[in-house]
Design an enzyme around this catalytic site. Structure first.
Site: not given
Ligand code: KIV
Length: 253
Positions: A43-44, A181, A113, A82, A111
């Site tokens: 989600d970055s 992280e 969090e 994500d 994934k």
């Molecule tokens: O969203 C992302 O890029 C991430 C990584 C920083 C692990 O979760």
């Protein structure tokens, strides 16, 4: 190179797993031809592709669009997607969102969090329904407002104890791997030794079972300064800028 599956990844306790983020078809097509182990559609993408201030603004629909593009470009890579902020605030919502994203994007895993008790139950349920889950603890950017910023976690006894407990609880709930992280290096090493599943570090030292970086930071594709833990191997932003300026100058002649 053979496409990895969760069984291969679970066994990779050797510090060699290489993961990069990716968000678009063209970059995915390039990564598909490399020896990279896994692609994370993080989600970055909110920060690097959409110019948002935080990942909190990213929607499920946006994750779906970018992940589908990556899938089309990189059919031969294990792809993790994500779950964005607000799409898994309850167990039933999380199951709905994860199922939708997993099915629509043809990802191999999702994934999420955190490791609160309701999230552990969600992970158990998801893995029971056939959706592999990667965990993510330490600095969890979707909670940046609750955390009060971006910083290294696990530096004091209480915090280190909690992160170790979270890592073990995630493993027990069924994740096949866990992202650490910005976890203090010594703690990241201890967690790596304590778990039988691989740890994937970012800003957590060199002793984890794998490393993940945001590809836009690694290649310096944008105007922002990459985080301290990432040494860029190129400055594509400058290269592209120079090339376009040269082209514009040539056109004016
Ligand atoms: O969203 C992302 O890029 C991430 C990584 C920083 C692990 O979760």
């Amino acid at each position: 190179m053979k496409k990895l599956n969760v069984r291969d990844i679970r066994k990779s306790k050797n510090g060699k797993l290489q993961v990069l983020t990716c968000y678009d078809f063209q970059t995915a097509s390039m990564l598909n031809q490399t020896t990279l182990d896994m692609i994370l559609v993080g989600d970055s993408l909110g920060n690097v592709m959409l110019g948002y201030d935080t990942t909190v603004e990213v929607s499920l629909k946006e994750m779906e669009i970018f992940s589908k593009a990556v899938r089309r470009g990189a059919p031969d890579k294990f792809m993790i997607v994500d779950l964005p902020f607000g799409s898994y605030s309850t167990i039933s919502q999380g199951i709905f969102s994860a199922t939708k994203l997993f099915q629509q994007t043809k990802a191999e895993a999702v994934k999420l969090e955190g490791a609160f008790p309701y999230q552990l139950k969600m992970i158990e349920r998801l893995t029971q329904t056939g959706i592999p889950v990667m965990g993510h603890i330490g600095l969890v950017p979707q909670s940046v407002h609750q955390l009060g910023g971006y910083y290294v976690h696990g530096k004091n006894y209480e915090s280190a104890k909690r992160i170790m407990q979270e890592a073990k609880a995630l493993e027990a709930a069924g994740v096949f791997s866990v992202v650490l992280e910005c976890v203090e290096e010594g703690l990241a090493t201890q967690i790596t030794q304590a778990l039988s599943i691989p740890t994937i570090g970012i800003g957590s030292g060199r002793k984890t079972d794998g490393q993940v970086l945001v590809i836009n930071d690694l290649l310096k594709m944008g105007p922002n300064t990459p985080p301290k833990f990432c040494t860029p191997i190129a400055d594509l932003f400058q290269v592209k800028n120079d090339l376009i300026n040269q082209y514009l100058e040539d056109q004016r002649k």
